[in-house]
Design a protein around this motif. Sequence first.
Motif, PDB file in Angstrom:
ATOM      1  N   SER A   1      86.935  -5.232  25.822  1.00  0.00           N
ATOM      2  CA  SER A   1      86.572  -4.609  27.095  1.00  0.00           C
ATOM      3  C   SER A   1      85.101  -4.897  27.367  1.00  0.00           C
ATOM      4  N   SER A   2      84.734  -5.007  28.640  1.00  0.00           N
ATOM      5  CA  SER A   2      83.345  -5.323  28.979  1.00  0.00           C
ATOM      6  C   SER A   2      82.422  -4.207  28.492  1.00  0.00           C
TER       7      SER A   2
ATOM      8  N   TYR B   1      75.007  -3.981  37.707  1.00  0.00           N
ATOM      9  CA  TYR B   1      76.430  -4.299  37.645  1.00  0.00           C
ATOM     10  C   TYR B   1      77.316  -3.127  38.060  1.00  0.00           C
TER      11      TYR B   1
ATOM     12  N   HIS C   1      80.749  -3.514  39.426  1.00  0.00           N
ATOM     13  CA  HIS C   1      81.637  -4.420  38.690  1.00  0.00           C
ATOM     14  C   HIS C   1      82.394  -3.742  37.552  1.00  0.00           C
TER      15      HIS C   1
ATOM     16  N   TRP D   1      86.048  -4.819  36.013  1.00  0.00           N
ATOM     17  CA  TRP D   1      86.019  -5.312  34.636  1.00  0.00           C
ATOM     18  C   TRP D   1      86.969  -4.505  33.754  1.00  0.00           C
TER      19      TRP D   1
ATOM     20  N   HIS E   1      90.361  -5.649  34.305  1.00  0.00           N
ATOM     21  CA  HIS E   1      90.617  -6.919  33.613  1.00  0.00           C
ATOM     22  C   HIS E   1      91.054  -6.644  32.177  1.00  0.00           C
ATOM     23  N   SER E   2      90.351  -5.733  31.515  1.00  0.00           N
ATOM     24  CA  SER E   2      90.709  -5.375  30.143  1.00  0.00           C
ATOM     25  C   SER E   2      92.085  -4.738  30.098  1.00  0.00           C
TER      26      SER E   2
END
Length: 209
Positions: free
Chosen positions: A44-45, A123, A126, A130, A133-134
């Motif tokens: 994850s980010s 960020y 974002h 993000w 995405h994870s």
Amino acid sequence: MSNTDTLIELAKARRTIYKLGKNSPVPDSKIEEVVNAAIQHIPSSFNTQSTRLVVLLHAEHERLWEIVIDTFMQLVQSGAVPETTWKNQTLPKLQGMKNGVGTILFYEDPAHIKPFSEKFATYKEHFQPWAEHSNAMHQYFLWTALESLGFGANLQHYNPLIDAPVAKQWDIPSEWRLIAQLVFGSPEGGPGEKTQKPIEERVKIFGKL
């Protein structure tokens, strides 16, 4: 076969299977093992670790799809969903989901995203995408892992229609955001036709020797 070849074969085998049954090829403990592996090892980010997984098996799985059916019946009664569509398309599809072994609910917990968006203001906008995405990586990993165990599966998105009754039924924190539902069971049918757009239009490689 190398590990890479095995990975590619698993990616090829992972397909959408709608016709599911209740004949599980593995004990429930194996399902738990792959779910725990996903939550521990999918990245994850900024290491936010905001994805949450809820696994519903057997009777609990059936209860989920009863909730979905009840939710849609209310929409039919209100006129939001045509009765013909409900009887001929939606209801048979939902009953097919209920016929499976289990469902994995994929959530995001905003409480674990907010501190990072405040700390790294550049960020800020974002962090939510993000996190999703994870979440999607968890979905793909588990879909592929379940396929490797002998299950068929399909990914559904009945959120936000079912968010409130599902949260109430299983005492899920109301702030968690439901992202997707992965339904799985014994594969009682094959995948549909899948056409591929040309690779040349979708991949560009520079500097290849």
